[in-house]
Design an enzyme around this catalytic site. Structure first.
Site, short mmCIF file in Angstrom:
data_model
loop_
_atom_site.label_atom_id
_atom_site.label_comp_id
_atom_site.label_asym_id
_atom_site.label_seq_id
_atom_site.Cartn_x
_atom_site.Cartn_y
_atom_site.Cartn_z
N CYS A 2 -3.51 -4.60 -1.25
CA CYS A 2 -4.36 -5.66 -1.08
C CYS A 2 -3.81 -6.55 -0.13
O CYS A 2 -2.36 -6.81 0.11
CB CYS A 2 -4.69 -6.34 -2.23
SG CYS A 2 -5.36 -5.30 -3.68
N ARG A 27 -1.78 -1.35 5.44
CA ARG A 27 -1.14 -1.76 4.19
C ARG A 27 -1.83 -0.87 2.91
O ARG A 27 -1.38 -0.39 1.84
CB ARG A 27 -1.27 -2.97 3.32
CG ARG A 27 -0.53 -3.93 4.11
CD ARG A 27 -0.93 -5.58 3.97
NE ARG A 27 -0.55 -5.97 2.58
CZ ARG A 27 0.42 -6.60 2.44
NH1 ARG A 27 1.25 -7.14 3.45
NH2 ARG A 27 0.65 -7.10 1.31
N TRP A 73 -7.25 -2.55 -2.65
CA TRP A 73 -6.78 -1.50 -3.00
C TRP A 73 -6.87 -1.19 -4.49
O TRP A 73 -6.36 -2.13 -5.36
CB TRP A 73 -5.19 -1.35 -2.66
CG TRP A 73 -4.64 0.18 -2.86
CD1 TRP A 73 -4.90 1.01 -1.88
CD2 TRP A 73 -4.05 0.59 -3.85
NE1 TRP A 73 -4.40 2.38 -2.64
CE2 TRP A 73 -3.77 2.11 -3.75
CE3 TRP A 73 -3.48 -0.04 -5.11
CZ2 TRP A 73 -3.17 2.64 -4.59
CZ3 TRP A 73 -2.89 0.78 -6.07
CH2 TRP A 73 -2.85 2.08 -5.81
N ASN A 99 -4.60 -10.81 -4.91
CA ASN A 99 -3.69 -9.54 -4.70
C ASN A 99 -2.86 -9.73 -6.06
O ASN A 99 -2.39 -10.74 -6.52
CB ASN A 99 -2.81 -9.62 -3.74
CG ASN A 99 -3.25 -9.59 -2.35
OD1 ASN A 99 -4.34 -9.35 -2.33
ND2 ASN A 99 -2.54 -9.52 -1.37
N GLY A 100 -2.65 -8.66 -6.71
CA GLY A 100 -1.73 -8.48 -7.97
C GLY A 100 -2.56 -8.00 -8.97
O GLY A 100 -3.63 -7.46 -8.91
N GLU A 477 12.00 14.85 0.97
CA GLU A 477 11.37 13.67 2.11
C GLU A 477 10.34 14.81 2.59
O GLU A 477 9.12 14.30 3.13
CB GLU A 477 12.35 13.00 2.85
CG GLU A 477 11.57 12.27 3.85
CD GLU A 477 10.75 11.21 3.63
OE1 GLU A 477 10.72 10.90 2.35
OE2 GLU A 477 10.25 10.56 4.21
N LYS A 481 6.19 13.87 2.92
CA LYS A 481 5.56 13.61 4.06
C LYS A 481 4.39 14.38 4.28
O LYS A 481 3.17 13.95 4.35
CB LYS A 481 6.44 13.68 5.45
CG LYS A 481 7.38 12.84 6.10
CD LYS A 481 6.62 11.48 6.30
CE LYS A 481 6.60 10.71 5.07
NZ LYS A 481 7.61 9.79 4.55
N GLU A 484 1.49 13.57 1.50
CA GLU A 484 0.87 12.20 1.50
C GLU A 484 0.05 12.08 2.79
O GLU A 484 -1.40 11.59 2.66
CB GLU A 484 1.66 10.97 1.57
CG GLU A 484 2.62 10.79 2.99
CD GLU A 484 3.56 9.48 2.62
OE1 GLU A 484 3.05 8.73 2.01
OE2 GLU A 484 4.73 9.56 3.31
N HIS A 500 14.45 29.89 -11.00
CA HIS A 500 14.26 29.32 -12.54
C HIS A 500 12.85 29.09 -12.94
O HIS A 500 12.67 28.16 -13.95
CB HIS A 500 15.25 28.21 -12.96
CG HIS A 500 16.66 28.75 -12.63
ND1 HIS A 500 17.49 29.47 -13.49
CD2 HIS A 500 17.61 28.28 -11.54
CE1 HIS A 500 18.45 29.69 -12.89
NE2 HIS A 500 18.81 29.08 -11.76
N LYS A 595 0.61 0.92 2.10
CA LYS A 595 1.96 0.75 2.67
C LYS A 595 2.60 0.14 1.71
O LYS A 595 3.91 0.24 1.73
CB LYS A 595 1.70 0.16 3.97
CG LYS A 595 2.94 -0.08 4.83
CD LYS A 595 3.53 1.34 5.51
CE LYS A 595 4.62 1.23 6.13
NZ LYS A 595 5.43 2.55 6.13
O1 M6R Z 1 8.53 -0.45 1.15
P1 M6R Z 1 9.11 0.57 0.60
O2 M6R Z 1 10.43 1.31 0.91
O3 M6R Z 1 9.83 -0.13 -0.76
O4 M6R Z 1 8.38 1.60 -0.04
C1 M6R Z 1 8.49 2.66 -1.05
C2 M6R Z 1 7.31 3.79 -0.95
O5 M6R Z 1 6.13 2.93 -1.30
C3 M6R Z 1 7.39 4.24 0.32
O6 M6R Z 1 8.50 5.05 0.82
C4 M6R Z 1 6.20 5.48 0.24
O7 M6R Z 1 6.90 6.57 -0.48
C5 M6R Z 1 5.81 5.96 1.57
N1 M6R Z 1 4.47 5.98 1.75
C6 M6R Z 1 6.43 7.14 2.23
O8 M6R Z 1 5.81 7.74 3.29
#
Ligand code: M6R
Length: 600
Positions: A2, A27, A73, A99-100, A477, A481, A484, A500, A595
């Site tokens: 949010c 965000r 969000w 927000n929150g 990683e 990527k 997501e 395994h 974000k």
């Molecule tokens: O702002 P941060 O690095 O703490 O965020 C952590 C994760 O939310 C962030 O890395 C998330 O996994 C990304 N969408 C990955 O691309």
């Protein structure tokens, strides 16, 4: 997650609010709304979907110098127009964005609002109805606002309008980020400075449990008990062009391409007068005083932490544990006698990490935050900060922040090692320079990655990333990527672990993306590739120059073995990008994601 904006001044607020919300789109959100206030009262416009949808329903003829806006969000209640903010009290007098998460909203509802017909499923509506209730009991609006805040448990950033006072925005913050921006004849409110950079670069940080009375002439910060607080503003050092896409179709592609530049900037920022890498002596001492380092992070930052562990253990010879922040708080391991905590966070606002920071600080431990955002919550609340200098990262999928985190961790390990009299056997400045050049080569090879994406990922429903040692961490990683942004189910595995259990999932044509950048495990990872290929998998091997064979799909330039994650990740970022494009996914704003994850 949010986002909040607010404006009070002499100009028409609609466009300022809408532009601000557009800057907060990165965000992640699923609905949006604005409320504008003039002598005729408050008008609310809200819509499920994008800001563009909201724009379509905002009445262009309404002129109002005061307003608040929100991107939501969903947490409590589905994404819908009804659940979108702003929320209004039943009397129509109070209008609020939040927000929150209000953890005790259900208790408050039962205790105070039994007879009140609620319109939405949100925790937020409870706040605005409570304010109304307390005003009906005889409190002034400001008193009712304060009283309500004392009842709330959880996190909040709030902006409130009172239809009977169109000269004020009431603001409050606890745990969720919020800033007040200052202008000559106006003031603004924003979740982050980027949103309101269009009107000011002067901001005042707010601390937890503070409230602010914002008028167009004045910003009055107070504690919940009404004690006045004076705090100097800071200049947000953001270049408006940093947050534009320029000629790029997507922020993600722009940010991938920025990586060589970021590497060079990091080298420059961390070089001292004698060109040696240097970091604050206090941080080096904290590293040396620690008998064990605990890295705490989430998502991509957690993956960078796994690589950082290799650096700190191998180069500086200090034991390291890496933990997912959302787990650490509830499942804390037995800590060593002299721990140092390192929080890695691009945004510096991740609520899961912040919760851990708060509890380790309460336990009296030292903490270092590695972040891209100066002045962010995790930076302010830790003892020390190392900045990433990567420039704003807008795409939800983190790319340049990941490589920046790894580069800064390598510098931290190098400087600590030197302070302990340990020999590195290589010059990190030179090696990072070679990395920056190699990154450029990879960024110039986009067509090849587009072909790989189309050959291996255009129709698949799942994919596996395998590697050994440091390549395994990069595989994790790569899988994150891909999933997501393209919604292909992707998982990263240690090469030896497949047999395994996971090998049962291999079918004819299942893509296996294997990383082979480490000499010591080159033969074994290739053995793992043979095992899956024999069962019908479609292997795509990404190797490093010097270790390549004819069957490899792409060979990355040679760099120092420890630093390979900095470049082996780029093919994975680009392959994910093109796979998402082929599937017509919203690359920069993937579904359900935010974000900056500011709720636990
Ligand atoms: O702002 P941060 O690095 O703490 O965020 C952590 C994760 O939310 C962030 O890395 C998330 O996994 C990304 N969408 C990955 O691309």
């Amino acid at each position: 997650m949010c986002g909040i904006v607010g404006y009070i001044g002499n100009q028409d607020s609609k466009e300022i609010l809408l532009k601000g919300l557009e800057k907060l789109e990165y965000r992640g959100y699923d609905s949006a709304g604005i409320a504008v206030m003039n002598d005729n009262g408050v008008q609310v416009f809200k819509e499920k979907g994008r800001i563009a949808d909201l724009r379509n329903i905002v009445d262009e003829d309404v002129m109002a110098n005061t307003g608040i806006g929100h991107t939501r969000w969903a947490t409590h209640g589905v994404p819908s127009t009804v659940n979108a903010h702003p929320h209004q009290s039943n009397s129509g007098r109070f209008t609020l964005v939040h927000n929150g998460v209000i953890e005790n909203y259900d208790i408050l509802k039962r205790e105070y609002l039994q007879g009140v017909a609620l319109k939405s499923d949100t925790d937020t509506e409870i706040i605005v109805q409570l304010i109304d209730l307390f005003v009906n009991e005889g409190f002034t609006a400001e008193e009712a606002f304060r009283k309500t805040l004392t009842h709330l448990k959880g996190s909040y950033a709030i902006a409130l309008l009172d239809a009977e006072n169109n000269e004020t925005i009431f603001v409050a913050k606890n745990k969720s980020p919020l800033l007040v921006g200052l202008g000559e004849t106006f003031n603004v409110v924003a979740s982050d400075a980027m949103a309101m950079l269009q009107v000011t670069d002067q901001y005042v940080e707010l601390m937890d449990k503070e409230i602010v009375i914002v008028t167009k002439e004045e910003v009055k910060i107070q504690t919940l008990n009404g004690e006045e607080i004076s705090r100097d503003p800071y200049t947000a050092e953001l270049d408006a062009s940093d947050i534009e896409k320029g000629t790029y179709p997507h922020y993600m592609l722009k940010e991938i391409d920025e990586q060589p530049l970021v590497m060079r900037k990091i080298i420059q920022k961390y070089q001292g007068d004698n060109e040696e890498l240097t970091i604050d002596q206090e941080i080096v001492e904290a590293m040396n005083n620690a008998d064990r380092i605990y890295i705490i992070a989430a998502g991509t930052s957690y993956h960078a932490g796994l690589v950082g562990k290799q650096f700190i253990e191998k180069i500086a010879e200090i034991p390291v544990e890496v933990h997912i922040s959302s787990e650490f708080g509830y499942n804390m391991p037995l800590l060593s006698k002299k721990p140092l905590f390192i929080f890695i966070s691009q945004s510096g606002e991740t609520a899961d990490s912040r919760a851990v920071l708060v509890s380790v600080k309460e336990m009296g431990h030292k903490a270092l935050t590695i972040t891209n955002v100066p002045g962010s919550t995790l930076s302010r609340e830790a003892d020390y900060t190392l900045l990433l200098h990567a420039g704003p990262e807008i795409a939800v999928a983190s790319t340049k922040a990941y490589t920046a985190q790894i580069a800064v961790l390598s510098i931290l390990a190098e400087v600590t090692a030197k302070s302990r009299g340990l020999e590195l056997g290589f010059n990190l400045v030179q090696e990072l320079g070679i990395v920056a050049n190699a990154m450029e080569v990879l960024c110039d090879s986009k067509e090849e990655f587009e072909d790989i994406a189309s050959k291996f990922l255009s129709t698949t429903r799942n994919a596996f990333f395998i590697g050994r040692g440091i390549d395994f961490y990069v595989g994790l990683e790569g899988a994150l990527k891909l999933k997501e942004i393209s919604y292909i189910q992707a998982e990263g595995f240690a090469g030896g672990e497949l047999k395994h259990g996971t090998i049962a999932l291999i079918e004819n044509g299942t893509p296996i993306i294997a990383l082979a950048t480490q000499e010591s495990v080159n033969l074994s990872i290739r053995g793992n590739v043979k095992e899956v290929a024999a069962r019908g998998a479609n292997p795509c091997i990404i190797s490093m120059k010097g270790l390549e064979t004819e069957e490899d799909s792409f060979i990355i330039p040679e760099v120092n073995e420890l630093l390979t994650p900095l470049i082996s990740v780029i093919p994975l970022q680009l392959i994910s990008y093109y796979a998402a494009l082929h599937r017509e996914c919203d690359v920069d704003k993937p579904r359900n994601l935010a974000k900056s994850v500011t709720v636990e």
